[in-house]
Design a protein around this motif. Structure first.
Motif, PDB file in Angstrom:
ATOM      1  N   ALA A  32      73.639  -7.360  23.761  1.00 55.26           N
ATOM      2  CA  ALA A  32      72.043  -6.864  24.019  1.00 55.26           C
ATOM      3  C   ALA A  32      71.353  -6.585  22.978  1.00 55.26           C
ATOM      4  O   ALA A  32      69.958  -6.905  22.830  1.00 55.26           O
ATOM      5  N   ALA A  33      71.760  -5.931  21.723  1.00 59.40           N
ATOM      6  CA  ALA A  33      71.064  -5.745  20.432  1.00 59.40           C
ATOM      7  C   ALA A  33      70.453  -6.974  19.829  1.00 59.40           C
ATOM      8  O   ALA A  33      69.446  -6.948  19.465  1.00 59.40           O
ATOM      9  N   GLN A  34      71.488  -7.901  19.694  1.00 59.37           N
ATOM     10  CA  GLN A  34      71.087  -9.305  19.237  1.00 59.37           C
ATOM     11  C   GLN A  34      69.889 -10.021  19.912  1.00 59.37           C
ATOM     12  O   GLN A  34      68.998 -10.369  19.456  1.00 59.37           O
ATOM     13  N   SER A  35      69.851  -9.897  21.207  1.00 62.16           N
ATOM     14  CA  SER A  35      68.833 -10.317  22.051  1.00 62.16           C
ATOM     15  C   SER A  35      67.360  -9.715  21.973  1.00 62.16           C
ATOM     16  O   SER A  35      66.358 -10.158  22.233  1.00 62.16           O
ATOM     17  N   MET A  36      67.605  -8.526  21.266  1.00 63.36           N
ATOM     18  CA  MET A  36      66.166  -7.681  21.271  1.00 63.36           C
ATOM     19  C   MET A  36      65.644  -8.032  19.736  1.00 63.36           C
ATOM     20  O   MET A  36      64.416  -7.623  19.337  1.00 63.36           O
ATOM     21  N   THR A  37      66.068  -8.907  19.034  1.00 58.05           N
ATOM     22  CA  THR A  37      65.531  -9.105  17.507  1.00 58.05           C
ATOM     23  C   THR A  37      65.944 -10.611  17.225  1.00 58.05           C
ATOM     24  O   THR A  37      66.844 -11.351  17.709  1.00 58.05           O
ATOM     25  N   GLY A  38      65.100 -11.321  16.274  1.00 57.44           N
ATOM     26  CA  GLY A  38      65.311 -12.413  15.843  1.00 57.44           C
ATOM     27  C   GLY A  38      65.881 -12.719  14.558  1.00 57.44           C
ATOM     28  O   GLY A  38      66.175 -13.602  14.014  1.00 57.44           O
ATOM     29  N   ASP A  39      66.348 -11.549  13.911  1.00 57.12           N
ATOM     30  CA  ASP A  39      67.137 -11.137  12.906  1.00 57.12           C
ATOM     31  C   ASP A  39      68.691 -11.391  13.179  1.00 57.12           C
ATOM     32  O   ASP A  39      68.983 -10.923  14.337  1.00 57.12           O
ATOM     33  N   ASP A  40      69.329 -11.920  12.212  1.00 60.03           N
ATOM     34  CA  ASP A  40      70.788 -12.178  12.562  1.00 60.03           C
ATOM     35  C   ASP A  40      71.457 -10.855  12.184  1.00 60.03           C
ATOM     36  O   ASP A  40      71.415 -10.340  11.023  1.00 60.03           O
ATOM     37  N   LEU A  41      72.196 -10.071  13.235  1.00 62.01           N
ATOM     38  CA  LEU A  41      72.808  -8.816  13.132  1.00 62.01           C
ATOM     39  C   LEU A  41      74.207  -8.988  12.682  1.00 62.01           C
ATOM     40  O   LEU A  41      74.767  -7.806  12.378  1.00 62.01           O
ATOM     41  N   GLY A  42      74.682 -10.115  12.327  1.00 61.10           N
ATOM     42  CA  GLY A  42      76.083 -10.209  12.024  1.00 61.10           C
ATOM     43  C   GLY A  42      76.457  -9.375  10.834  1.00 61.10           C
ATOM     44  O   GLY A  42      77.524  -8.673  10.943  1.00 61.10           O
ATOM     45  N   PRO A  43      75.687  -9.578   9.761  1.00 60.72           N
ATOM     46  CA  PRO A  43      75.927  -8.939   8.473  1.00 60.72           C
ATOM     47  C   PRO A  43      76.035  -7.406   8.769  1.00 60.72           C
ATOM     48  O   PRO A  43      76.814  -6.752   8.130  1.00 60.72           O
ATOM     49  N   PHE A  44      75.070  -6.916   9.858  1.00 58.59           N
ATOM     50  CA  PHE A  44      75.035  -5.488  10.142  1.00 58.59           C
ATOM     51  C   PHE A  44      76.556  -4.943  10.698  1.00 58.59           C
ATOM     52  O   PHE A  44      76.939  -3.962  10.314  1.00 58.59           O
ATOM     53  N   TRP A  45      76.902  -5.813  11.627  1.00 57.18           N
ATOM     54  CA  TRP A  45      78.133  -5.370  12.343  1.00 57.18           C
ATOM     55  C   TRP A  45      79.299  -5.467  11.323  1.00 57.18           C
ATOM     56  O   TRP A  45      80.233  -4.477  11.361  1.00 57.18           O
ATOM     57  N   GLU A  46      79.137  -6.363  10.591  1.00 58.79           N
ATOM     58  CA  GLU A  46      80.259  -6.488   9.438  1.00 58.79           C
ATOM     59  C   GLU A  46      80.348  -5.340   8.347  1.00 58.79           C
ATOM     60  O   GLU A  46      81.257  -4.862   8.051  1.00 58.79           O
ATOM     61  N   ARG A  47      79.329  -5.137   8.008  1.00 59.18           N
ATOM     62  CA  ARG A  47      79.220  -3.978   7.071  1.00 59.18           C
ATOM     63  C   ARG A  47      79.395  -2.773   7.540  1.00 59.18           C
ATOM     64  O   ARG A  47      80.148  -1.948   6.817  1.00 59.18           O
ATOM     65  N   HIS A  48      79.168  -2.306   8.908  1.00 60.13           N
ATOM     66  CA  HIS A  48      79.472  -1.104   9.373  1.00 60.13           C
ATOM     67  C   HIS A  48      80.753  -1.303  10.296  1.00 60.13           C
ATOM     68  O   HIS A  48      81.099  -0.196  10.968  1.00 60.13           O
ATOM     69  N   ARG A  49      81.520  -2.260  10.131  1.00 62.19           N
ATOM     70  CA  ARG A  49      82.857  -2.569  10.673  1.00 62.19           C
ATOM     71  C   ARG A  49      82.688  -2.375  12.413  1.00 62.19           C
ATOM     72  O   ARG A  49      83.730  -1.478  13.052  1.00 62.19           O
ATOM     73  N   ILE A  50      81.692  -3.073  12.839  1.00 59.38           N
ATOM     74  CA  ILE A  50      81.497  -2.652  14.507  1.00 59.38           C
ATOM     75  C   ILE A  50      81.996  -4.204  15.001  1.00 59.38           C
ATOM     76  O   ILE A  50      81.533  -5.247  14.822  1.00 59.38           O
ATOM     77  N   GLY A  51      83.042  -3.940  15.923  1.00 62.19           N
ATOM     78  CA  GLY A  51      83.271  -5.340  16.428  1.00 62.19           C
ATOM     79  C   GLY A  51      84.527  -5.881  15.862  1.00 62.19           C
ATOM     80  O   GLY A  51      85.351  -6.538  15.684  1.00 62.19           O
TER      81      GLY A  51
END
Length: 51
Positions: A32-51
């Motif tokens: 849902a969060a990724q669908s709201m932005t054109g930016d790749d959120l993958g690095p954010f999830w990894e940096r904050h150890r989410i998922g």
């Protein structure tokens, strides 16, 4: 990442809601969060150890 299907926001089936989405797991939230932005959120999830 593919666009998530919109789901029911019926609170009896969903833990939390994101506008128009059923968010019952971390994976659902990430989609849902990724669908709201054109930016790749993958690095954010990894940096904050989410998922």
């Amino acid at each position: 990442m593919s666009t998530p299907a919109r789901s029911s926001t019926d609170s009896t089936r969903c833990g939390r809601t994101w506008p128009g989405y059923c968010v019952s797991s971390t994976e659902d939230f990430q989609r849902a969060a990724q669908s709201m932005t054109g930016d790749d959120l993958g690095p954010f999830w990894e940096r904050h150890r989410i998922g």
